[in-house]
Motif scaffolding. Structure first.
Motif, mmCIF file in Angstrom:
data_model
loop_
_atom_site.group_PDB
_atom_site.id
_atom_site.type_symbol
_atom_site.label_atom_id
_atom_site.label_comp_id
_atom_site.label_asym_id
_atom_site.label_seq_id
_atom_site.Cartn_x
_atom_site.Cartn_y
_atom_site.Cartn_z
ATOM 1 N N MET A 1 0.964 -1.128 0.071
ATOM 2 C CA MET A 1 -0.037 0.107 0.005
ATOM 3 C C MET A 1 1.050 1.199 0.112
ATOM 4 O O MET A 1 2.038 1.404 0.707
ATOM 5 N N GLY A 2 0.724 2.139 -0.927
ATOM 6 C CA GLY A 2 1.364 3.630 -1.006
ATOM 7 C C GLY A 2 1.120 4.421 0.227
ATOM 8 O O GLY A 2 0.143 4.254 0.784
ATOM 9 N N ARG A 3 2.045 5.332 0.316
ATOM 10 C CA ARG A 3 1.661 6.432 1.178
ATOM 11 C C ARG A 3 0.696 7.411 0.787
ATOM 12 O O ARG A 3 0.564 7.689 -0.087
ATOM 13 N N ALA A 4 -0.326 7.636 1.646
ATOM 14 C CA ALA A 4 -1.552 8.499 1.429
ATOM 15 C C ALA A 4 -1.096 10.004 2.101
ATOM 16 O O ALA A 4 -0.574 9.906 3.286
ATOM 17 N N THR A 5 -1.637 10.923 1.582
ATOM 18 C CA THR A 5 -1.807 12.317 2.392
ATOM 19 C C THR A 5 -3.105 12.913 2.260
ATOM 20 O O THR A 5 -4.043 12.668 1.421
ATOM 21 N N TRP A 6 -3.531 13.307 3.512
ATOM 22 C CA TRP A 6 -4.882 13.910 3.515
ATOM 23 C C TRP A 6 -4.774 15.169 4.010
ATOM 24 O O TRP A 6 -3.781 15.716 4.692
ATOM 25 N N PHE A 7 -6.082 16.076 3.761
ATOM 26 C CA PHE A 7 -6.152 17.255 4.062
ATOM 27 C C PHE A 7 -7.337 17.448 4.974
ATOM 28 O O PHE A 7 -8.539 17.094 4.615
ATOM 29 N N CYS A 8 -7.096 18.084 6.096
ATOM 30 C CA CYS A 8 -8.238 18.296 6.776
ATOM 31 C C CYS A 8 -8.498 19.800 6.753
ATOM 32 O O CYS A 8 -7.701 20.702 7.046
ATOM 33 N N VAL A 9 -9.745 20.234 6.617
ATOM 34 C CA VAL A 9 -9.924 21.562 6.187
ATOM 35 C C VAL A 9 -11.296 21.853 7.178
ATOM 36 O O VAL A 9 -12.208 21.277 7.118
ATOM 37 N N ASP A 10 -11.219 23.165 7.472
ATOM 38 C CA ASP A 10 -12.256 23.770 8.398
ATOM 39 C C ASP A 10 -12.699 25.139 7.848
ATOM 40 O O ASP A 10 -11.831 26.079 7.652
ATOM 41 N N ILE A 11 -13.973 25.122 7.655
ATOM 42 C CA ILE A 11 -14.473 26.574 7.275
ATOM 43 C C ILE A 11 -15.584 27.094 8.282
ATOM 44 O O ILE A 11 -16.391 26.331 8.483
ATOM 45 N N GLU A 12 -15.377 28.372 8.788
ATOM 46 C CA GLU A 12 -16.269 29.101 9.521
ATOM 47 C C GLU A 12 -16.907 30.178 8.850
ATOM 48 O O GLU A 12 -16.432 30.759 8.041
ATOM 49 N N CYS A 13 -18.303 30.437 9.081
ATOM 50 C CA CYS A 13 -18.999 31.230 8.225
ATOM 51 C C CYS A 13 -19.810 32.035 9.256
ATOM 52 O O CYS A 13 -20.033 31.514 10.248
ATOM 53 N N SER A 14 -20.382 33.141 8.655
ATOM 54 C CA SER A 14 -21.042 34.024 9.505
ATOM 55 C C SER A 14 -22.629 33.809 9.378
ATOM 56 O O SER A 14 -23.416 34.700 10.101
ATOM 57 N N GLY A 15 -22.979 32.792 9.159
ATOM 58 C CA GLY A 15 -24.394 32.545 9.061
ATOM 59 C C GLY A 15 -24.750 31.057 8.511
ATOM 60 O O GLY A 15 -23.876 30.397 7.738
ATOM 61 N N PRO A 16 -25.919 30.436 8.060
ATOM 62 C CA PRO A 16 -26.083 29.291 7.464
ATOM 63 C C PRO A 16 -26.219 29.273 6.140
ATOM 64 O O PRO A 16 -26.301 27.877 5.690
ATOM 65 N N VAL A 17 -26.510 30.378 5.318
ATOM 66 C CA VAL A 17 -26.899 30.239 4.040
ATOM 67 C C VAL A 17 -25.552 30.729 3.111
ATOM 68 O O VAL A 17 -25.524 32.035 3.069
ATOM 69 N N PRO A 18 -25.011 29.909 2.394
ATOM 70 C CA PRO A 18 -24.089 30.574 1.298
ATOM 71 C C PRO A 18 -24.797 31.452 0.444
ATOM 72 O O PRO A 18 -25.688 31.319 0.075
ATOM 73 N N GLY A 19 -24.018 32.596 0.156
ATOM 74 C CA GLY A 19 -24.494 33.760 -0.653
ATOM 75 C C GLY A 19 -25.134 34.893 -0.019
ATOM 76 O O GLY A 19 -25.218 36.095 -0.341
ATOM 77 N N LEU A 20 -25.855 34.404 1.221
ATOM 78 C CA LEU A 20 -26.390 35.546 2.150
ATOM 79 C C LEU A 20 -25.342 35.806 3.186
ATOM 80 O O LEU A 20 -25.566 37.021 3.778
ATOM 81 N N TYR A 21 -24.551 34.993 3.503
ATOM 82 C CA TYR A 21 -23.644 35.229 4.604
ATOM 83 C C TYR A 21 -22.210 34.909 4.092
ATOM 84 O O TYR A 21 -22.022 34.574 2.906
ATOM 85 N N ASP A 22 -21.080 35.070 4.915
ATOM 86 C CA ASP A 22 -19.618 35.016 4.462
ATOM 87 C C ASP A 22 -18.948 34.007 5.303
ATOM 88 O O ASP A 22 -19.186 33.640 6.211
ATOM 89 N N MET A 23 -17.901 33.545 4.292
ATOM 90 C CA MET A 23 -16.916 32.589 4.996
ATOM 91 C C MET A 23 -16.095 33.549 5.731
ATOM 92 O O MET A 23 -15.297 34.351 5.178
ATOM 93 N N VAL A 24 -16.196 33.395 7.099
ATOM 94 C CA VAL A 24 -15.068 34.221 7.736
ATOM 95 C C VAL A 24 -13.589 33.701 8.381
ATOM 96 O O VAL A 24 -12.903 34.535 8.841
ATOM 97 N N SER A 25 -13.616 32.287 8.140
ATOM 98 C CA SER A 25 -12.346 31.763 8.251
ATOM 99 C C SER A 25 -11.974 30.594 7.581
ATOM 100 O O SER A 25 -12.871 29.790 7.172
ATOM 101 N N LEU A 26 -10.843 30.087 7.107
ATOM 102 C CA LEU A 26 -10.511 28.996 6.432
ATOM 103 C C LEU A 26 -9.267 28.342 7.299
ATOM 104 O O LEU A 26 -8.042 29.112 7.187
ATOM 105 N N GLY A 27 -9.149 27.211 7.455
ATOM 106 C CA GLY A 27 -8.020 26.411 7.865
ATOM 107 C C GLY A 27 -7.680 25.224 7.461
ATOM 108 O O GLY A 27 -8.868 24.626 7.058
ATOM 109 N N ALA A 28 -6.621 24.809 7.107
ATOM 110 C CA ALA A 28 -6.169 23.495 6.626
ATOM 111 C C ALA A 28 -4.971 23.071 7.244
ATOM 112 O O ALA A 28 -4.056 23.588 7.715
#
Length: 78
Positions: A1-28
């Motif tokens: 089995m080869g080596r694998a690499t994963w990316f864990c990403v977290d996005i925080e938003c200012s509200g529940p609906v994309p387009g009406l609210y903003d992404m306020v942080s991005l981490g990976a």
């Protein structure tokens, strides 16, 4: 089995609906198959929407008004 690499990403938003609210942080983080933590990325983003959901902001713990001044413009953050 080869080596694998994963990316864990977290996005925080200012509200529940994309387009009406903003992404306020991005981490990976890179995680190798041996579960070693690698390079990380984090940015707080300047909101542009005129509104925010106080409950969403309570969850992410960020200050909406402070982000207006200190957040990175979305195009630059991405």
């Amino acid at each position: 089995m080869g080596r694998a690499t994963w990316f864990c990403v977290d996005i925080e938003c200012s509200g529940p609906v994309p387009g009406l609210y903003d992404m306020v942080s991005l981490g990976a983080v890179v995680v190798s198959s041996s579960l070693d933590i690698g390079e990380t990325f984090y940015v707080e983003i300047r909101p542009t929407a005129p509104r925010f959901d106080p409950e969403a902001m309570a969850v992410n713990g960020l200050d909406f008004e402070a982000l207006k001044d200190s957040g990175v413009p979305l195009a630059l953050a991405l």
